[in-house]
Enzyme design. Sequence first.
Site, mmCIF file in Angstrom:
data_model
loop_
_atom_site.group_PDB
_atom_site.id
_atom_site.type_symbol
_atom_site.label_atom_id
_atom_site.label_comp_id
_atom_site.label_asym_id
_atom_site.label_seq_id
_atom_site.Cartn_x
_atom_site.Cartn_y
_atom_site.Cartn_z
ATOM 1 N N ARG A 108 -38.617 18.833 20.381
ATOM 2 C CA ARG A 108 -39.001 19.653 19.422
ATOM 3 C C ARG A 108 -40.393 20.398 19.813
ATOM 4 N NH1 ARG A 108 -37.506 20.379 14.346
ATOM 5 N NH2 ARG A 108 -39.425 21.060 13.611
ATOM 6 N N HIS A 129 -43.516 20.141 6.277
ATOM 7 C CA HIS A 129 -44.171 20.960 7.157
ATOM 8 C C HIS A 129 -42.942 21.050 8.120
ATOM 9 C CE1 HIS A 129 -46.734 22.926 9.718
ATOM 10 N NE2 HIS A 129 -47.731 22.892 8.953
ATOM 11 N N HIS A 130 -42.843 22.461 8.476
ATOM 12 C CA HIS A 130 -41.723 23.074 9.337
ATOM 13 C C HIS A 130 -41.869 22.616 10.819
ATOM 14 C CE1 HIS A 130 -37.697 24.733 9.897
ATOM 15 N NE2 HIS A 130 -38.107 25.787 9.286
ATOM 16 N N ALA A 131 -43.100 22.028 11.056
ATOM 17 C CA ALA A 131 -43.633 21.953 12.378
ATOM 18 C C ALA A 131 -42.850 20.477 12.746
ATOM 19 C CB ALA A 131 -45.194 21.633 12.638
#
EC number: 2.3.1.28
Length: 219
Positions: free
Chosen positions: A18, A192-194
Site C-alpha cells: 500500500r 483514515h484512507h491512508a
Amino acid sequence: MEKKITGYTTVDISQWHRKEHFEAFQSVAQCTYNQTVQLDITAFLKTVKKNKHKFYPAFIHILARLMNAHPEFRMAMKDGELVIWDSVHPCYTVFHEQTETFSSLWSEYHDDFRQFLHIYSQDVACYGENLAYFPKGFIENMFFVSANPWVSFTSFDLNVANMDNFFAPVFTMGKYYTQGDKVLMPLAIQVHHAVCDGFHVGRMLNELQQYCDEWQGGA
C-alpha cells in the site's frame, strides 16, 4: 498502576503493497471518510435480553473482536514509523446525566466475552462516576466508540482537525428502532484512507452483521 499493553510491529513502508496509496492519502489526497449503515441487530438484541446482558458492552466486544481481527484497524504512527499494534482496546463514552457531559473510558480487550464483561464492569464501577474526560488515563493503542442513543440517523460525520496521523477507527452508535419485523441501529464509522479503503470497511461491516446474526451470548 494500570497495565498497558503496547506491543507492535513496525511496517516497512518501502516494501508495503500500500506504499503509493499510503503516501497519496498522507499528502495530496489526505482524507478520512465516514460510512453509516443501518445494522440489523434483531437476533443480537434478542440474545442479549435472553441472557440478561447489557447491550452496550456486548456490542463493544463485537467491535473489538473485529478491530483486532484485521491489521488495517490497528495501525498508528509511532515515533515517525508506521506500526501495527498487537492488540487494540475499546475506548467508549460514558454519559453523566447530572452534568450532561461524558467521559471516555477504555477497557482492556479480551477474546472471551465474559472475561471482557468482567473487566468492563470493574472499570465502570471504578471510573463511571468520575467526571474527567479520561478518568482512567490515556493509552496509545485504542479505537473509539461513541453512543448517541437519543436519536437515529442516516448519516453521521466527524470533523476533526489535524487528522494526518490519526488512524484509529471511530464508531458512533445511534438509537435503534423497529422497522417491520426487524430492529435496526444506525452505526457510523470513520477511518483514515491512508490505511483503510472501502473494501476493508465493507468487509468489516459484513462480518459485523454476521456476528450480530450469530452471536450466542458469550457461550
